[in-house]
Motif scaffolding. Structure first.
Motif, PDB file in Angstrom:
ATOM      1  N   ARG A 147     -15.770  11.050  33.127  1.00  0.00           N
ATOM      2  CA  ARG A 147     -16.365  12.354  33.404  1.00  0.00           C
ATOM      3  C   ARG A 147     -17.753  12.159  33.996  1.00  0.00           C
ATOM      4  NH1 ARG A 147     -13.677  16.198  30.177  1.00  0.00           N
ATOM      5  NH2 ARG A 147     -11.618  15.341  29.717  1.00  0.00           N
ATOM      6  N   ARG A 161      -0.366  20.806  29.469  1.00  0.00           N
ATOM      7  CA  ARG A 161      -1.437  21.108  30.409  1.00  0.00           C
ATOM      8  C   ARG A 161      -2.020  22.490  30.156  1.00  0.00           C
ATOM      9  NH1 ARG A 161      -1.479  19.546  36.785  1.00  0.00           N
ATOM     10  NH2 ARG A 161      -3.480  20.498  37.341  1.00  0.00           N
ATOM     11  N   LYS A 176      -4.575  11.969  25.976  1.00  0.00           N
ATOM     12  CA  LYS A 176      -4.319  11.417  27.306  1.00  0.00           C
ATOM     13  C   LYS A 176      -5.509  11.602  28.238  1.00  0.00           C
ATOM     14  CE  LYS A 176       0.635  12.406  26.913  1.00  0.00           C
ATOM     15  NZ  LYS A 176       1.778  13.181  27.458  1.00  0.00           N
ATOM     16  N   VAL A 177      -6.285  12.650  27.992  1.00  0.00           N
ATOM     17  CA  VAL A 177      -7.385  12.995  28.887  1.00  0.00           C
ATOM     18  C   VAL A 177      -8.700  12.343  28.463  1.00  0.00           C
ATOM     19  CG1 VAL A 177      -8.810  14.950  29.677  1.00  0.00           C
ATOM     20  CG2 VAL A 177      -6.322  15.159  29.624  1.00  0.00           C
ATOM     21  N   GLN A 178      -8.801  11.936  27.206  1.00  0.00           N
ATOM     22  CA  GLN A 178     -10.103  11.529  26.663  1.00  0.00           C
ATOM     23  C   GLN A 178     -10.697  10.306  27.362  1.00  0.00           C
ATOM     24  OE1 GLN A 178      -9.515  10.710  22.510  1.00  0.00           O
ATOM     25  NE2 GLN A 178      -8.183   8.951  22.841  1.00  0.00           N
ATOM     26  N   VAL A 206     -10.493   9.717  30.583  1.00  0.00           N
ATOM     27  CA  VAL A 206     -10.787  10.004  31.986  1.00  0.00           C
ATOM     28  C   VAL A 206     -12.297   9.975  32.206  1.00  0.00           C
ATOM     29  CG1 VAL A 206     -10.615  11.708  33.839  1.00  0.00           C
ATOM     30  CG2 VAL A 206      -8.741  11.436  32.210  1.00  0.00           C
ATOM     31  N   VAL A 265      -5.175  13.325  36.075  1.00  0.00           N
ATOM     32  CA  VAL A 265      -4.596  13.123  34.749  1.00  0.00           C
ATOM     33  C   VAL A 265      -3.949  14.416  34.240  1.00  0.00           C
ATOM     34  CG1 VAL A 265      -5.095  12.527  32.354  1.00  0.00           C
ATOM     35  CG2 VAL A 265      -6.173  11.252  34.199  1.00  0.00           C
ATOM     36  N   LEU A 266      -4.570  15.556  34.508  1.00  0.00           N
ATOM     37  CA  LEU A 266      -3.949  16.822  34.114  1.00  0.00           C
ATOM     38  C   LEU A 266      -2.576  16.966  34.764  1.00  0.00           C
ATOM     39  CD1 LEU A 266      -6.917  19.379  34.249  1.00  0.00           C
ATOM     40  CD2 LEU A 266      -5.773  18.490  32.224  1.00  0.00           C
ATOM     41  N   LEU A 322     -10.050  14.001  36.741  1.00  0.00           N
ATOM     42  CA  LEU A 322      -9.507  14.856  35.688  1.00  0.00           C
ATOM     43  C   LEU A 322      -8.260  15.580  36.170  1.00  0.00           C
ATOM     44  CD1 LEU A 322      -9.607  16.143  32.910  1.00  0.00           C
ATOM     45  CD2 LEU A 322     -11.216  17.835  33.807  1.00  0.00           C
ATOM     46  N   ALA A 361      -2.371  16.273  24.608  1.00  0.00           N
ATOM     47  CA  ALA A 361      -2.986  16.240  25.932  1.00  0.00           C
ATOM     48  C   ALA A 361      -4.394  15.673  25.865  1.00  0.00           C
ATOM     49  CB  ALA A 361      -3.017  17.644  26.524  1.00  0.00           C
ATOM     50  N   ARG A 362      -5.109  16.023  24.830  1.00  0.00           N
ATOM     51  CA  ARG A 362      -6.498  15.570  24.677  1.00  0.00           C
ATOM     52  C   ARG A 362      -6.565  14.047  24.576  1.00  0.00           C
ATOM     53  NH1 ARG A 362      -7.478  18.219  20.284  1.00  0.00           N
ATOM     54  NH2 ARG A 362      -7.611  20.198  21.435  1.00  0.00           N
TER      55      ARG A 362
END
Length: 290
Positions: free
Chosen positions: A166, A123, A160-162, A164, A114-115, A111, A157-158
């Motif tokens: 977890r 960010r 791009k992060v979704q 990743v 990617v952040l 995470l 951003a979400r």
């Protein structure tokens, strides 16, 4: 009138939250601690009696310190974190209690990576809203934009992060999966290896030549196959609070570090570092027979 001791007590009550926020935004524990210290200096120069909501004021201040730091990094890329890697904290993993401090504020390496690829405004907007439930009406002024613009930044951003990976499951299950992976790799049991790998596993490799990202369990199995016969000693460690693997060569020199993300009993993500320069700069545990 608020006394200095009362002000210090209130600040200490908020320290953990500010440190967690700054760490997620900046990707560096040391930079986060510097940001918290700067927040204290700003508070000490402020007329505290004029602050209606001290926790909210501190959130705003620490956020502005962080966004200034991120923007400064963007303007001077030569001082930003190399190869998109955040600060790495590697420690022995000796089945420590599940509620230990090292785990309670951990941020998965995948995470953080990617952040780190997001622009500063994206960010901060994402971290403040999605991780700390700060309303967009408060985020907008911090980054110098409207609430709607802040909402759009967080949404971008979400997306791009979704994807990743977890972690899911308790720490004990994660350790068991990492141990099973390590055992299968060391013994050359490729069927067992496939059972512990998600078919769509993402593998991000940082080497001296750069960064490569591959997907699929076949890539991981083939890498293990190529490494068969190598004289490597490896064991489980904690990488930024999550179970990982550290490997050493015959001389005791670190050769590779892997951060593993486990979900539903399988490895779904690996971030590996095999850059000798990067590894030499880390504070790493000693090999088992040291």
């Amino acid at each position: 009138m608020i006394s200095e001791s009362q002000l210090a007590d209130t600040f200490e009550q908020q320290r953990h939250r500010m440190l967690a926020l700054a760490h997620r935004v900046l990707g560096s524990r040391s930079d986060a601690e510097d940001a918290v210290q700067e927040a204290w200096l700003r508070l000490s120069r402020q007329d505290a009696d004029g602050i209606d909501n001290l926790p909210g004021w501190l959130t705003t201040v620490i956020s502005r310190i962080c966004i200034d730091t991120l923007r400064s990094r963007a303007a001077r890329p030569e001082v930003s974190i190399d190869q998109g890697l955040p600060e790495l904290v590697v420690a022995d993993d000796r089945d420590i209690p599940e509620d230990a401090a090292v785990l309670s504020d951990s941020v998965g390496l995948a995470l953080l990576v990617v952040l780190g690829s997001l622009c500063p405004d994206e960010r901060l907007a994402f971290v403040l809203h999605d991780m700390f439930a700060v309303p967009f009406a408060e985020i907008g002024p911090i980054i110098g934009k409207s609430a709607d613009a802040a909402k759009m930044l967080a949404s971008r951003a979400r997306r791009k992060v979704q994807d990743v990976p977890r972690p899911a499951g308790d720490r004990r299950e994660q350790r068991q999966v990492v141990d099973a992976f390590l055992s299968a790799a060391q013994s050359g049991d490729f069927e067992a290896l496939l059972r512990v790998l998600d078919p769509d596993i993402t593998w991000r490799q940082h080497t001296a030549r750069g960064v490569t990202v591959t997907t699929g369990s076949g890539e991981v199995v083939e890498a293990v196959r190529r490494g068969q016969g190598a004289r490597i000693t490896a064991r489980r460690v904690l990488v930024n609070g999550e179970p990982g693997i550290l490997g050493w060569g015959p001389s005791g020199r670190p050769l590779s570090l892997m951060a593993c993300t486990v979900r539903n009993g399988r490895l779904v993500g690996i971030v590996s570092i095999a850059d000798p320069v990067r590894l030499a700069g880390l504070d790493l545990p000693e090999p088992p027979d040291a």
